[in-house]
Design a protein around this motif. Sequence first.
Motif, short mmCIF file in Angstrom:
data_model
loop_
_atom_site.label_atom_id
_atom_site.label_comp_id
_atom_site.label_asym_id
_atom_site.label_seq_id
_atom_site.Cartn_x
_atom_site.Cartn_y
_atom_site.Cartn_z
N ASP A 136 -16.74 -1.56 -8.95
CA ASP A 136 -17.44 -2.55 -9.61
C ASP A 136 -17.33 -2.66 -11.10
O ASP A 136 -17.62 -3.54 -11.74
N THR A 137 -16.66 -1.21 -11.33
CA THR A 137 -16.49 -1.02 -12.96
C THR A 137 -15.18 -2.03 -13.71
O THR A 137 -15.26 -2.12 -14.95
N ILE A 138 -14.32 -2.24 -12.87
CA ILE A 138 -13.07 -3.08 -13.29
C ILE A 138 -13.35 -4.48 -13.06
O ILE A 138 -13.92 -5.02 -12.11
N SER A 139 -12.99 -5.25 -14.23
CA SER A 139 -13.12 -6.55 -14.33
C SER A 139 -12.42 -7.28 -13.16
O SER A 139 -11.27 -6.98 -12.70
N ASP A 140 -12.86 -8.44 -12.76
CA ASP A 140 -12.17 -9.23 -11.69
C ASP A 140 -10.94 -9.75 -12.23
O ASP A 140 -9.94 -9.83 -11.39
N LEU A 142 -8.72 -7.93 -14.30
CA LEU A 142 -7.90 -6.80 -14.10
C LEU A 142 -7.35 -6.73 -12.55
O LEU A 142 -6.20 -6.51 -12.14
N LYS A 143 -8.56 -7.04 -11.54
CA LYS A 143 -8.32 -6.88 -10.07
C LYS A 143 -7.26 -7.70 -9.72
O LYS A 143 -6.41 -7.64 -9.17
N ILE A 144 -7.32 -9.12 -10.18
CA ILE A 144 -6.52 -10.04 -10.05
C ILE A 144 -4.89 -9.85 -10.28
O ILE A 144 -4.06 -10.02 -9.70
N VAL A 145 -4.97 -9.06 -11.73
CA VAL A 145 -3.72 -9.04 -12.18
C VAL A 145 -2.99 -8.08 -11.51
O VAL A 145 -1.66 -8.20 -10.86
N ILE A 146 -3.58 -6.95 -11.03
CA ILE A 146 -3.03 -5.90 -10.05
C ILE A 146 -2.75 -6.47 -9.00
O ILE A 146 -1.60 -5.91 -8.22
N PHE A 147 -3.49 -7.11 -8.32
CA PHE A 147 -3.02 -7.73 -6.77
C PHE A 147 -1.84 -8.62 -7.05
O PHE A 147 -1.19 -8.48 -6.21
N ILE A 148 -1.83 -9.28 -7.96
CA ILE A 148 -0.57 -10.35 -8.12
C ILE A 148 0.78 -9.31 -8.39
O ILE A 148 1.72 -9.55 -7.98
N ILE A 149 0.73 -8.44 -9.09
CA ILE A 149 1.70 -7.52 -9.47
C ILE A 149 2.24 -6.84 -7.96
O ILE A 149 3.28 -6.77 -7.69
N TYR A 150 1.30 -6.42 -7.38
CA TYR A 150 1.65 -5.87 -5.96
C TYR A 150 2.12 -6.83 -5.10
O TYR A 150 3.16 -6.77 -4.44
N ALA A 151 1.75 -8.06 -5.03
CA ALA A 151 2.09 -9.16 -4.28
C ALA A 151 3.52 -9.54 -4.57
O ALA A 151 4.42 -9.65 -3.72
N ILE A 152 3.85 -9.55 -6.05
CA ILE A 152 5.30 -9.88 -6.42
C ILE A 152 6.19 -8.55 -5.94
O ILE A 152 7.24 -9.16 -5.32
N LEU A 153 5.69 -7.57 -5.89
CA LEU A 153 6.79 -6.54 -5.52
C LEU A 153 6.89 -6.63 -3.98
O LEU A 153 8.13 -6.32 -3.56
N ILE A 154 5.77 -6.56 -3.08
CA ILE A 154 5.86 -7.02 -1.68
C ILE A 154 6.97 -8.23 -1.50
O ILE A 154 7.67 -8.09 -0.85
N LEU A 155 6.75 -9.20 -2.14
CA LEU A 155 7.38 -10.32 -1.79
C LEU A 155 8.92 -10.14 -2.45
O LEU A 155 10.05 -10.70 -1.68
N LEU A 156 9.15 -9.33 -3.30
CA LEU A 156 10.59 -9.19 -3.92
C LEU A 156 11.29 -8.20 -2.97
O LEU A 156 12.59 -8.52 -2.31
#
Length: 179
Positions: A136-140, A142-156
Amino acid sequence: MEKVVKKFFIQTSADKEEKWLNDMARKGYLLKSATLGKYTFVQTDKKYKIRLAYLPKDKKDFIHFIEEGDVQYIAEVGNWGYFIKEVNSFDDNFEIYSDIDSKIEQKNRVLKFLGIMFLCMLPLFFATASPIILNDTISDTLKIVIFIIYAILILLYVFMILKLFNQIKKLKQERDIQE
């Protein structure tokens, strides 16, 4: 005179990288060194062909074997070996993997490496993404950015694996036609 070029190729684009390096050789630039995304060339009047080979576990023996054919080992980047050979003409043939089965075997080694890396990355994704998303202490944002980075890596990784499967399939079809 040295020329440094920054250019990035993914693991499954060795053919494109090799073509580009040979185009540079045709323009009079000999590959002197290579690191991840950085290539150093020197000007030359000689003609060279450049080949990339995904190095097997016994790298030293493989490199020594290739060098016996008047081939020079330049560098290793991401388990890819860079080899050059002086030729009389740019049309001269210089192959490290001269038959289809050895090309298939090389691509299977790359596929195995990428598969292992992908399987190792998935637990890390879930282990780090879950606490971040639930925190809950991390902004939404930042959560979205981290998720997008991981998703891009997985898709790559998925893209590279599928591309390799397709390349292997085409080589097998070519082999079947020849037989």
